[in-house]
Design an enzyme around this catalytic site. Structure first.
Site, short mmCIF file in Angstrom:
data_model
loop_
_atom_site.label_atom_id
_atom_site.label_comp_id
_atom_site.label_asym_id
_atom_site.label_seq_id
_atom_site.Cartn_x
_atom_site.Cartn_y
_atom_site.Cartn_z
N ARG A 31 77.63 53.38 19.16
CA ARG A 31 76.39 52.62 18.94
C ARG A 31 76.49 51.81 17.65
O ARG A 31 76.09 50.65 17.60
CB ARG A 31 75.18 53.56 18.85
CG ARG A 31 75.00 54.49 20.04
CD ARG A 31 74.33 53.85 21.24
NE ARG A 31 74.15 54.83 22.29
CZ ARG A 31 75.00 55.02 23.30
NH1 ARG A 31 76.06 54.24 23.44
NH2 ARG A 31 74.78 55.96 24.21
N GLU A 175 69.68 69.20 31.97
CA GLU A 175 70.00 67.79 32.25
C GLU A 175 71.24 67.60 33.11
O GLU A 175 72.35 67.50 32.60
CB GLU A 175 70.18 67.00 30.94
CG GLU A 175 70.48 65.52 31.22
CD GLU A 175 70.74 64.67 29.97
OE1 GLU A 175 70.87 65.23 28.88
OE2 GLU A 175 70.82 63.45 30.12
N LYS A 217 65.61 67.18 33.01
CA LYS A 217 65.93 65.81 32.56
C LYS A 217 66.97 65.27 33.52
O LYS A 217 68.04 65.86 33.67
CB LYS A 217 66.48 65.83 31.13
CG LYS A 217 66.99 64.47 30.66
CD LYS A 217 67.17 64.42 29.15
CE LYS A 217 67.71 63.06 28.72
NZ LYS A 217 67.64 62.86 27.25
N GLY A 260 70.19 56.16 30.70
CA GLY A 260 71.48 55.97 31.36
C GLY A 260 72.07 54.57 31.37
O GLY A 260 72.85 54.26 32.26
N GLY A 261 71.66 53.74 30.42
CA GLY A 261 72.20 52.39 30.38
C GLY A 261 71.35 51.35 31.09
O GLY A 261 71.70 50.17 31.12
P1 13P Z 1 70.08 57.67 27.35
O1 13P Z 1 68.61 57.49 27.54
O2 13P Z 1 70.69 56.66 26.40
O3 13P Z 1 70.83 57.78 28.65
O4 13P Z 1 70.30 59.04 26.59
C1 13P Z 1 69.56 60.13 26.97
C2 13P Z 1 70.33 61.35 26.76
O5 13P Z 1 69.93 62.20 26.01
C3 13P Z 1 71.57 61.56 27.52
O6 13P Z 1 71.99 62.88 27.38
#
Ligand code: 13P
Length: 340
Positions: A31, A175, A217, A260-261
């Protein structure tokens, strides 16, 4: 009601969602590379500090997911980050997995590591102020993937993480992320997400995880990024809700999506569309990393003089996503310079 249930509910309180600021050292370097800023410990601290001290963000943000380094760092005035967040009524959380590693016997797929020693680490994180945890499993689509082996191995680890977190008094954010990369159709995304969530909830049930004291998540059901046929916002909303209704028990208080991009605007508009179709059995909320931080990172550029502009950019996205929690967001707001 148990404390775990209360924390889980508070994390998906009306109009609020979660900031994922738990980028690992490798991810935050990526980033920072995008804005040509060196990833030093002080730069990482200063960047997280500006996010966490954004005035008024607590109106939209219920919890922040921290990384191991970040939970031990402090604000410029010496206040430890978990204390700072708590003082604003924001619940500190912690990413506890050690990343996705090649899966033995299926090296194109991954399994998330980090179970060894987890019980002790959870105890330490609780002592540092964390009240919830996150573990991310990664499932990819394409070339015959995902295998049942990858899905079930990851689901098993997610449930072990969740059970240990609850034992330690921490709400697990479970997640499973089906990656949006690839040329697959939205129908394939639906089928793979459904298979994955079915396995995850089977394991959670078998391993005696209290669903009411946990959050899911996951990804939205979308067309792969390389597909020439991109589903529109209504299709994404309808298929994501259908997928969740078929897999996620109503006892789970909330589903918090990853971005997620997706573009910031897509992430907000799609969540908004889903909430316009409510009420649902669970709260539908956000736990965005990139979709909350991208404009702030760009405004910051590693320069303290830009901290206020970066805070405004973060505040604006947090406010828009908060509106999307009730279906009140309007895409026209994106054209306005100042927060609506
Ligand atoms: P993003 O919203 O950038 O995908 O990141 C969320 C996240 O915590 C991924 O593990």
């Amino acid at each position: 009601m148990s404390e775990l249930h209360e924390i889980a509910k508070a994390l998906v309180a009306e109009g609020k969602g979660i900031l994922a600021a738990d980028e690992s050292s490798g991810t935050i370097k990526k980033r920072f590379d995008s804005i040509s800023v060196e990833s030093t410990e002080e730069n990482r601290r200063a960047y997280r500090d500006l996010l966490f001290t954004t005035e008024g963000a607590e109106d939209f943000i219920s919890g922040v997911i921290l990384y191991d380094e970040t939970i031990r760092q402090s604000s410029a005035d010496g206040t430890p980050f978990p204390k700072l967040l708590e003082s604003k009524g924001i619940i500190p959380g912690i990413k506890v997995d050690m990343g996705a590693k090649p899966l033995a016997g299926s090296p194109d797929e991954t399994v998330t590591e980090g179970l060894d020693g987890l019980r002790d680490r959870l105890e330490e994180y609780y002592g540092l102020g964390a009240r919830f945890t996150k573990w991310r499993a990664v499932i990819s689509i394409g070339n015959g993937r995902p295998s049942e082996y990858a899905i079930w191995t990851n689901a098993h680890a997610l449930a072990r993480f969740a059970a240990l977190s609850q034992e330690a008094g921490l709400v697990p954010i479970v997640e499973p992320e089906v990656l949006m990369d690839g040329g697959h159709s939205i129908d394939e995304s639906f089928l793979v997400t459904e298979r994955t969530l079915r396995a995850v909830f089977t394991e959670l049930f078998d391993q005696r995880v209290d669903r009411e004291g946990s959050l899911l998540k996951t990804n939205m059901v979308v067309s792969g990024y390389d597909s020439s046929d991109q589903a529109d916002v209504d299709t994404v909303a309808d298929m994501t809700i259908r997928c969740l209704k078929n897999t996620c028990p109503a006892a789970v208080p909330g589903v918090v999506f990853l971005s997620g991009g997706m573009s910031d605007e897509d992430a907000t508009a799609r969540l908004n569309a889903m909430n316009q179709r409510g009420p649902h059995p669970w709260q539908l909320s956000f736990s965005y990393g990139r979709a909350l931080q991208a404009p702030a990172l760009k405004a910051w550029q590693g320069d303290a003089a830009n901290a206020e502009a970066a805070q405004q950019a973060y505040y604006r996205r947090a406010k828009f996503n908060s509106a999307a929690r009730t279906g009140a967001y309007a895409p026209e707001w994106e054209k306005e310079e100042v927060p609506a």
